[in-house]
Motif scaffolding. Structure first.
Motif, PDB file in Angstrom:
ATOM      1  N   LYS A   1       0.826  -1.203   0.000  1.00 36.05           N
ATOM      2  CA  LYS A   1       0.000   0.000   0.000  1.00 36.05           C
ATOM      3  C   LYS A   1       0.861   1.254   0.000  1.00 36.05           C
ATOM      4  CE  LYS A   1      -4.101  -1.995   2.181  1.00 36.05           C
ATOM      5  NZ  LYS A   1      -5.038  -1.916   3.325  1.00 36.05           N
ATOM      6  N   PHE A   2       1.962   1.219   0.758  1.00 34.84           N
ATOM      7  CA  PHE A   2       2.839   2.372   0.800  1.00 34.84           C
ATOM      8  C   PHE A   2       3.496   2.602  -0.567  1.00 34.84           C
ATOM      9  CE2 PHE A   2       2.851   2.187   5.516  1.00 34.84           C
ATOM     10  CZ  PHE A   2       2.614   3.531   5.741  1.00 34.84           C
ATOM     11  N   CYS A   3       3.803   1.508  -1.267  1.00 30.40           N
ATOM     12  CA  CYS A   3       4.400   1.644  -2.593  1.00 30.40           C
ATOM     13  C   CYS A   3       3.414   2.310  -3.546  1.00 30.40           C
ATOM     14  CB  CYS A   3       4.809   0.272  -3.127  1.00 30.40           C
ATOM     15  SG  CYS A   3       6.216  -0.455  -2.278  1.00 30.40           S
ATOM     16  N   ASP A   4       2.150   1.887  -3.471  1.00 34.67           N
ATOM     17  CA  ASP A   4       1.130   2.488  -4.329  1.00 34.67           C
ATOM     18  C   ASP A   4       0.959   3.969  -4.006  1.00 34.67           C
ATOM     19  OD1 ASP A   4       0.744   0.024  -5.475  1.00 34.67           O
ATOM     20  OD2 ASP A   4      -0.982  -0.493  -4.218  1.00 34.67           O
ATOM     21  N   LEU A   5       0.950   4.274  -2.707  1.00 35.64           N
ATOM     22  CA  LEU A   5       0.783   5.667  -2.292  1.00 35.64           C
ATOM     23  C   LEU A   5       1.967   6.515  -2.747  1.00 35.64           C
ATOM     24  CD1 LEU A   5      -0.782   7.833  -0.764  1.00 35.64           C
ATOM     25  CD2 LEU A   5       0.316   7.046   1.349  1.00 35.64           C
ATOM     26  N   GLU A   6       3.179   5.956  -2.633  1.00 38.10           N
ATOM     27  CA  GLU A   6       4.358   6.702  -3.058  1.00 38.10           C
ATOM     28  C   GLU A   6       4.311   6.982  -4.557  1.00 38.10           C
ATOM     29  OE1 GLU A   6       9.248   6.517  -2.766  1.00 38.10           O
ATOM     30  OE2 GLU A   6       8.043   4.751  -2.247  1.00 38.10           O
ATOM     31  N   ASN A   7       3.913   5.981  -5.355  1.00 39.96           N
ATOM     32  CA  ASN A   7       3.810   6.169  -6.801  1.00 39.96           C
ATOM     33  C   ASN A   7       2.776   7.230  -7.144  1.00 39.96           C
ATOM     34  OD1 ASN A   7       5.749   4.215  -7.333  1.00 39.96           O
ATOM     35  ND2 ASN A   7       4.243   2.552  -7.417  1.00 39.96           N
ATOM     36  N   GLU A   8       1.686   7.238  -6.372  1.00 38.72           N
ATOM     37  CA  GLU A   8       0.647   8.234  -6.615  1.00 38.72           C
ATOM     38  C   GLU A   8       1.136   9.634  -6.269  1.00 38.72           C
ATOM     39  OE1 GLU A   8      -4.000   9.189  -5.348  1.00 38.72           O
ATOM     40  OE2 GLU A   8      -3.071   7.272  -4.807  1.00 38.72           O
ATOM     41  N   VAL A   9       1.856   9.736  -5.166  1.00 41.89           N
ATOM     42  CA  VAL A   9       2.399  11.037  -4.766  1.00 41.89           C
ATOM     43  C   VAL A   9       3.362  11.563  -5.831  1.00 41.89           C
ATOM     44  CG1 VAL A   9       3.935  12.185  -3.115  1.00 41.89           C
ATOM     45  CG2 VAL A   9       2.125  10.690  -2.286  1.00 41.89           C
ATOM     46  N   ARG A  10       4.199  10.672  -6.366  1.00 42.66           N
ATOM     47  CA  ARG A  10       5.163  11.081  -7.379  1.00 42.66           C
ATOM     48  C   ARG A  10       4.496  11.478  -8.697  1.00 42.66           C
ATOM     49  NH1 ARG A  10      10.447  10.075  -6.136  1.00 42.66           N
ATOM     50  NH2 ARG A  10      10.853   8.719  -4.332  1.00 42.66           N
ATOM     51  N   ARG A  27       5.248   7.542   6.584  1.00 42.20           N
ATOM     52  CA  ARG A  27       5.853   6.208   6.629  1.00 42.20           C
ATOM     53  C   ARG A  27       6.640   6.001   7.921  1.00 42.20           C
ATOM     54  NH1 ARG A  27       9.784   4.269   1.798  1.00 42.20           N
ATOM     55  NH2 ARG A  27      10.960   6.024   2.638  1.00 42.20           N
ATOM     56  N   LEU A  28       7.339   7.053   8.365  1.00 44.47           N
ATOM     57  CA  LEU A  28       8.103   6.948   9.612  1.00 44.47           C
ATOM     58  C   LEU A  28       7.167   6.824  10.814  1.00 44.47           C
ATOM     59  CD1 LEU A  28      10.860   7.024  11.027  1.00 44.47           C
ATOM     60  CD2 LEU A  28      10.657   9.506  11.131  1.00 44.47           C
ATOM     61  N   GLN A  29       6.089   7.597  10.802  1.00 40.92           N
ATOM     62  CA  GLN A  29       5.123   7.528  11.899  1.00 40.92           C
ATOM     63  C   GLN A  29       4.537   6.125  12.013  1.00 40.92           C
ATOM     64  OE1 GLN A  29       4.742  10.076  13.836  1.00 40.92           O
ATOM     65  NE2 GLN A  29       3.120   9.332  15.179  1.00 40.92           N
ATOM     66  N   PRO A  37      11.835   1.910  13.751  1.00 39.83           N
ATOM     67  CA  PRO A  37      12.080   2.259  12.353  1.00 39.83           C
ATOM     68  C   PRO A  37      13.529   1.991  11.969  1.00 39.83           C
ATOM     69  CG  PRO A  37      11.997   4.240  13.698  1.00 39.83           C
ATOM     70  CD  PRO A  37      11.610   3.107  14.597  1.00 39.83           C
ATOM     71  N   SER A  38      13.739   1.701  10.718  1.00 39.79           N
ATOM     72  CA  SER A  38      15.096   1.454  10.234  1.00 39.79           C
ATOM     73  C   SER A  38      15.854   2.777  10.124  1.00 39.79           C
ATOM     74  CB  SER A  38      15.049   0.772   8.860  1.00 39.79           C
ATOM     75  OG  SER A  38      14.530   1.666   7.885  1.00 39.79           O
ATOM     76  N   THR A  39      17.173   2.665  10.096  1.00 41.20           N
ATOM     77  CA  THR A  39      18.006   3.853   9.930  1.00 41.20           C
ATOM     78  C   THR A  39      17.717   4.537   8.603  1.00 41.20           C
ATOM     79  OG1 THR A  39      19.752   2.822  11.261  1.00 41.20           O
ATOM     80  CG2 THR A  39      20.392   4.686   9.885  1.00 41.20           C
TER      81      THR A  39
END
Length: 296
Positions: A1-10, A27-29, A37-39
């Protein structure tokens, strides 16, 4: 879902240039809610917002759309605290620089918050060995503090950070003066007598005294006084263990549950071990001093 959202934002020109920065925050939240969270997530969030702020026009555009930037500043502070806990020094410094630039914005001019950010920034530079930028940041913090009404708690944090900086550049005389100023402001901030050993300490007091004891330990080691260095180091560890125990109580953890995770058991045994350290003022033998050096 985050990938889809990122593509839409771009793909949405109307969301540029703020969309990717807001997405990085979202995404961090979400990662904080799930665990650690990862570095890379932390770095992505800092980089996106830093790029936005460096482009003044883009930042002003976003500021005009934000009714309350406090949620974003709160997330930046969470990143600063988290990277401090994880020992991610350079990433924390980047987050502190980002925080400073946001607070300096004309729409959010808080001199107290700016002074505190500069104190932490100077402290972080000092710990990384960058004494030039450490001195500049602390000087800017002092200038902010001098322009405010008397605020002993803020001045206390400044003098502790300044004492650490002076210790890092081997200015022992200046260190003593800064630490004495810190003691004075501590008494004013918490309305206590310095020598009152019967007082009940708050968590913030314990943290400040822990920091002070550690600095005293380093100072004694610089002077070649091993026994004094070990004494203050033990005091710092004992205060630190109290902080950990207080955090566990606040989070509602029961250290004596039968089915603890192995990592929790390890931490508990460490806290118990350090809590039992003898911090008496009695002279130590050569044998105990040798053990103390290894402990320090």
């Amino acid at each position: 879902k985050f990938c889809d959202l990122e593509n839409e934002v771009r793909s949405q020109p109307s969301l540029r240039p703020c969309g990717l920065a807001l997405f990085a925050s979202l995404r961090l939240q979400w990662s904080f809610k799930l665990g650690r969270p990862s570095t890379q997530l932390l770095r992505d969030m800092i980089n996106e917002w830093s790029s936005l702020i460096l482009d003044g026009d883009d930042w002003r555009k976003l500021e005009n759309q934000l009714q309350d930037p406090s949620f974003l500043l709160g997330q930046i502070q969470a990143v600063i605290d988290y990277t401090d806990m994880q020992g991610l020094s350079n990433l924390r410094l980047s987050a502190l620089h980002l925080q400073q630039k946001m607070i300096e914005s004309p729409n959010y001019k808080d001199h107290t918050a700016l002074a505190l950010s500069l104190i932490h920034k100077g402290q972080q530079h000092s710990r990384l060995g960058d004494t030039v930028n450490a001195g500049k940041a602390l000087a800017s913090a002092k200038k902010c503090i001098d322009g405010l009404d008397f605020r002993p708690a803020l001045s206390l944090q400044y003098y502790l950070a300044h004492a650490e900086y002076l210790l890092n550049i081997s200015s022992l005389e200046g260190f003593e003066q800064a630490l004495e100023a810190a003691r004075t402001h501590y008494a004013a901030a918490f309305n206590v007598e310095i020598e009152d050993g019967a007082q009940r300490l708050s968590s913030s007091q314990t943290k400040l005294l822990c920091q002070s004891a550690f600095l005293n330990s380093r100072s004694e080691l610089e002077r070649g006084n091993l026994n004094g260095a070990v004494f203050h180091a033990k005091h710092s560890v004992k205060l630190s263990s109290q902080i950990w125990a207080g955090m566990q109580r606040t989070l509602g953890h029961d250290r004596w549950r039968k089915h603890q995770e192995s990592s929790e058991s390890t931490l508990d045994s460490l806290v118990d071990e350090f809590s039992g350290i003898n911090i008496s003022n009695n002279a130590t033998s050569e044998h105990s001093a040798s053990g103390g050096a290894a402990f320090w």
